[in-house]
Design an enzyme around this catalytic site. Structure first.
Site, PDB file in Angstrom:
ATOM      1  N   ALA A 274       0.843  -1.204   0.000  1.00 57.26           N
ATOM      2  CA  ALA A 274       0.000   0.000   0.000  1.00 57.26           C
ATOM      3  C   ALA A 274       0.869   1.242   0.000  1.00 57.26           C
ATOM      4  CB  ALA A 274      -0.888  -0.012   1.236  1.00 57.26           C
ATOM      5  N   CYS A 282       2.833   3.184 -17.873  1.00 52.63           N
ATOM      6  CA  CYS A 282       2.047   2.065 -18.417  1.00 52.63           C
ATOM      7  C   CYS A 282       0.649   1.901 -17.842  1.00 52.63           C
ATOM      8  CB  CYS A 282       2.814   0.766 -18.220  1.00 52.63           C
ATOM      9  SG  CYS A 282       4.423   0.816 -18.983  1.00 52.63           S
ATOM     10  N   ARG A 349       6.847  10.009 -15.473  1.00 54.13           N
ATOM     11  CA  ARG A 349       5.579   9.999 -16.195  1.00 54.13           C
ATOM     12  C   ARG A 349       4.462   9.489 -15.280  1.00 54.13           C
ATOM     13  NH1 ARG A 349       7.217   6.873 -21.532  1.00 54.13           N
ATOM     14  NH2 ARG A 349       8.643   5.927 -20.045  1.00 54.13           N
TER      15      ARG A 349
HETATM   16  C1  UGA Z   1       4.369  -2.364 -15.279  1.00 55.52           C
HETATM   17  C2  UGA Z   1       4.232  -3.871 -15.133  1.00 55.52           C
HETATM   18  O1  UGA Z   1       4.585  -4.279 -13.802  1.00 55.52           O
HETATM   19  C3  UGA Z   1       5.135  -4.596 -16.140  1.00 55.52           C
HETATM   20  O2  UGA Z   1       4.911  -6.003 -16.051  1.00 55.52           O
HETATM   21  C4  UGA Z   1       4.794  -4.101 -17.545  1.00 55.52           C
HETATM   22  O3  UGA Z   1       5.621  -4.704 -18.518  1.00 55.52           O
HETATM   23  C5  UGA Z   1       4.964  -2.600 -17.616  1.00 55.52           C
HETATM   24  O4  UGA Z   1       4.112  -1.976 -16.635  1.00 55.52           O
HETATM   25  C6  UGA Z   1       4.593  -2.160 -19.010  1.00 55.52           C
HETATM   26  O5  UGA Z   1       3.413  -2.259 -19.371  1.00 55.52           O
HETATM   27  O6  UGA Z   1       5.479  -1.877 -19.812  1.00 55.52           O
HETATM   28  P1  UGA Z   1       6.148  -0.545 -14.390  1.00 55.52           P
HETATM   29  O7  UGA Z   1       5.060   0.426 -14.670  1.00 55.52           O
HETATM   30  O8  UGA Z   1       7.496  -0.300 -14.943  1.00 55.52           O
HETATM   31  O9  UGA Z   1       5.711  -2.013 -14.926  1.00 55.52           O
HETATM   32  O10 UGA Z   1       6.343  -0.678 -12.817  1.00 55.52           O
HETATM   33  P2  UGA Z   1       5.623  -1.489 -11.639  1.00 55.52           P
HETATM   34  O11 UGA Z   1       6.659  -2.186 -10.866  1.00 55.52           O
HETATM   35  O12 UGA Z   1       4.493  -2.319 -12.144  1.00 55.52           O
HETATM   36  O13 UGA Z   1       5.035  -0.317 -10.727  1.00 55.52           O
HETATM   37  C7  UGA Z   1       3.971   0.519 -11.171  1.00 55.52           C
HETATM   38  C8  UGA Z   1       3.511   1.406 -10.031  1.00 55.52           C
HETATM   39  O14 UGA Z   1       2.839   0.656  -9.026  1.00 55.52           O
HETATM   40  C9  UGA Z   1       4.645   2.155  -9.309  1.00 55.52           C
HETATM   41  O15 UGA Z   1       4.253   3.486  -9.096  1.00 55.52           O
HETATM   42  C10 UGA Z   1       4.781   1.415  -7.995  1.00 55.52           C
HETATM   43  O16 UGA Z   1       5.262   2.235  -6.963  1.00 55.52           O
HETATM   44  C11 UGA Z   1       3.346   0.986  -7.744  1.00 55.52           C
HETATM   45  N1  UGA Z   1       3.230  -0.192  -6.868  1.00 55.52           N
HETATM   46  C12 UGA Z   1       3.653  -1.405  -7.301  1.00 55.52           C
HETATM   47  C13 UGA Z   1       2.677  -0.057  -5.611  1.00 55.52           C
HETATM   48  O17 UGA Z   1       2.264   1.050  -5.197  1.00 55.52           O
HETATM   49  N2  UGA Z   1       2.551  -1.172  -4.834  1.00 55.52           N
HETATM   50  C14 UGA Z   1       2.960  -2.389  -5.226  1.00 55.52           C
HETATM   51  O18 UGA Z   1       2.806  -3.376  -4.456  1.00 55.52           O
HETATM   52  C15 UGA Z   1       3.535  -2.511  -6.497  1.00 55.52           C
END
Ligand code: UGA
Length: 460
Positions: A274, A282, A349
């Site tokens: 959280a 993305c 972004r």
């Molecule tokens: C996401 C997907 O995880 C990838 O599998 C996908 O390939 C990529 O988009 C894409 O479409 O190209 P990304 O956006 O780089 O990857 O990063 P994430 O690790 O997914 O995190 C996204 C957001 O969610 C971040 O702001 C992160 O802080 C947040 N998050 C993630 C949380 O707040 N809590 C979590 O438990 C996990």
């Protein structure tokens, strides 16, 4: 030194159209495993920069692999599309698919790349495989990419050239590792031969570590990518929704709830952290495109809408918590620690920091910001409106409230004493749950997303 197990040159040459995070990362990873790779981009300045050994963005290991592969002569870059196609056997389309203002997908770059590839294929002998890797709405590969390449090359798909859609699942900040160790490979093939060739290419790349592979239709493969991102975003929004409930319950803590439900194998522990909300290039773009696509097919996706709704207001919880600690923000110095949408990237972004900083400014606060990597992008986002600190210490000096917006390692190391010594009023809002409330709460004013009120409010 990155251990990639580079082997002598593979017999297939690859080209990547579009050198953003996905294209450049994939290009350097394939080159590091012995493939000959040509990267193409329409932006000559980007090509010049990459040719000088620099990546246009910060991503761990990418520059190292780039320099290594160039030194071995296995990676070159060009702004000439014909050179890229003619010098390779397989072309990956890795261009951006941004949102239009109404949320629908903008396929201009995919169409342009398809045209350039088609024109180059017109004068090329031998079989060529085209693989769409950009995230595109279901039907795009078959109904848009295929006809454009067919008409520009005057060659029928499935004869002298083949076409697949194969999504990437790499995360910024760990893109290289994710490219080398994906959970699965999805191949959406228009004909059997193109699927066989692509699977063989992945087998050469992954060797004994070939992940589970699903061979299917392009439309399924395209939808897997959207469903995947929508599910992940929904999972994070779900735990943020529960965090907001915990916030109101004395003694409740969302971290314990996440651990409790995460141990259920049917739920799993990942993506249950959280915080201040999800951001990045993305999730929002893909959820908007999926909703728009579904609507055009007369289907509602209420869970996807809810994931967006929760996320739209989540960053503002940080402001509420800050006010709970120090009252009105007008005229007070507030420090924002972390601006990138996640650690280990300089990407801002759709970062939640943008919403938070804007709201702080609206409330009349004096805002100081710091991020280990994203300061250059921050200047583009905030202009003269905020103070740019040179270090965490600089950012916190004389401040009356610190907001932890991105969980950089550097911030995790901070102790209550560090905040007490530097700040005018030591008050910390932990938006990423990186601090131990037990050790922070008694010593300074402390609030954290998803931590029940009583545990800290009563301390002061
Ligand atoms: C996401 C997907 O995880 C990838 O599998 C996908 O390939 C990529 O988009 C894409 O479409 O190209 P990304 O956006 O780089 O990857 O990063 P994430 O690790 O997914 O995190 C996204 C957001 O969610 C971040 O702001 C992160 O802080 C947040 N998050 C993630 C949380 O707040 N809590 C979590 O438990 C996990």
């Amino acid at each position: 030194m990155v251990q990639t197990g580079a082997k002598p040159m593979r017999d297939k040459a690859l080209s990547f159209f579009g050198l953003g995070y996905v294209g450049l990362t994939s290009a350097v990873c394939f080159a590091s495993r012995g493939f000959n790779v040509i990267g193409f981009d329409t932006d000559p300045q980007k090509i010049e920069l990459i040719n000088s050994g620099k990546a246009p963005f910060y991503e761990p290991q990418v520059e190292e692999l780039l320099r290594e592969a160039r030194r071995r002569g296995q990676l070159s870059f060009t702004d000439n599309p014909e050179e890229a196609v003619k010098g390779s056997d397989t072309t990956f389309i890795t261009v951006g698919t941004p949102s239009n203002p109404d949320g629908s997908i903008n396929l201009e770059q995919v169409k342009n790349a398809s045209k350039q590839i088609g024109q180059a294929l017109k004068g090329k002998n031998g079989y060529h495989l085209v693989v769409v890797r950009s995230t595109v709405t279901p039907g795009t590969t078959e109904n848009i990419v295929k006809p454009i390449i067919e008409s520009c090359s005057r060659k029928k798909c499935g004869e002298s050239w083949g076409l697949c859609f194969s999504p990437e699942f790499l995360r910024e900040g760990s893109a290289v590792n994710d490219t080398f160790h994906p959970d699965r490979i999805i191949i959406g093939e228009l004909d059997r031969t193109s699927g066989e060739i692509l699977e063989e290419l992945y087998r050469t790349f992954y060797s004994s570590e070939m992940p589970k592979t699903i061979r299917t239709t392009p439309v399924n493969a395209e939808l897997v990518k959207y469903a995947n991102n929508a599910f992940l975003a929904m999972k994070v929004s779900f735990i943020n929704m529960i965090a907001n409930l915990c916030q109101k319950l004395p003694g409740a803590d969302v971290e314990v709830i996440a651990e409790g439900i995460g141990l259920d194998k049917r739920i799993g522990p990942l993506f249950l952290k959280a915080g201040a909300g999800w951001g990045g290039s993305c999730f929002r773009k893909d959820l908007d495109a999926l909703l728009d696509f579904a609507l055009k097919n007369s289907v509602e996706l209420p869970l996807v809408e809810a994931a967006l709704k929760v996320n739209n207001t989540q960053p503002y919880r940080m402001i509420e918590l800050a006010k709970g600690l120090i009252g009105e923000l007008k005229g007070k110095k507030v420090s924002v620690l972390g601006l990138a949408f996640k650690p280990e990237t300089d990407d801002m972004r759709d970062a939640v920091s943008i919403k938070i900083v804007k709201r702080l400014l609206e409330e009349g606060a004096r805002v100081a910001v710091y991020d280990p990597k994203a300061m250059e992008n921050a200047r583009k986002a905030f202009g003269e409106a905020v103070e740019y600190a040179e270090s965490v210490e600089d950012c916190l000096t004389g401040s009356e409230c610190a907001l932890i917006v991105t969980e950089w390692e550097e911030f995790r190391k901070m102790t209550p004493q560090n905040f007490i010594e530097l700040m005018k009023i030591p008050a910390v809002v932990d938006g990423r749950r990186i601090y131990n409330a037990e050790s922070f709460s008694p010593k300074l004013r402390f609030a954290a997303v998803g931590l029940g009120e009583k545990r800290y409010y009563n301390q002061h």
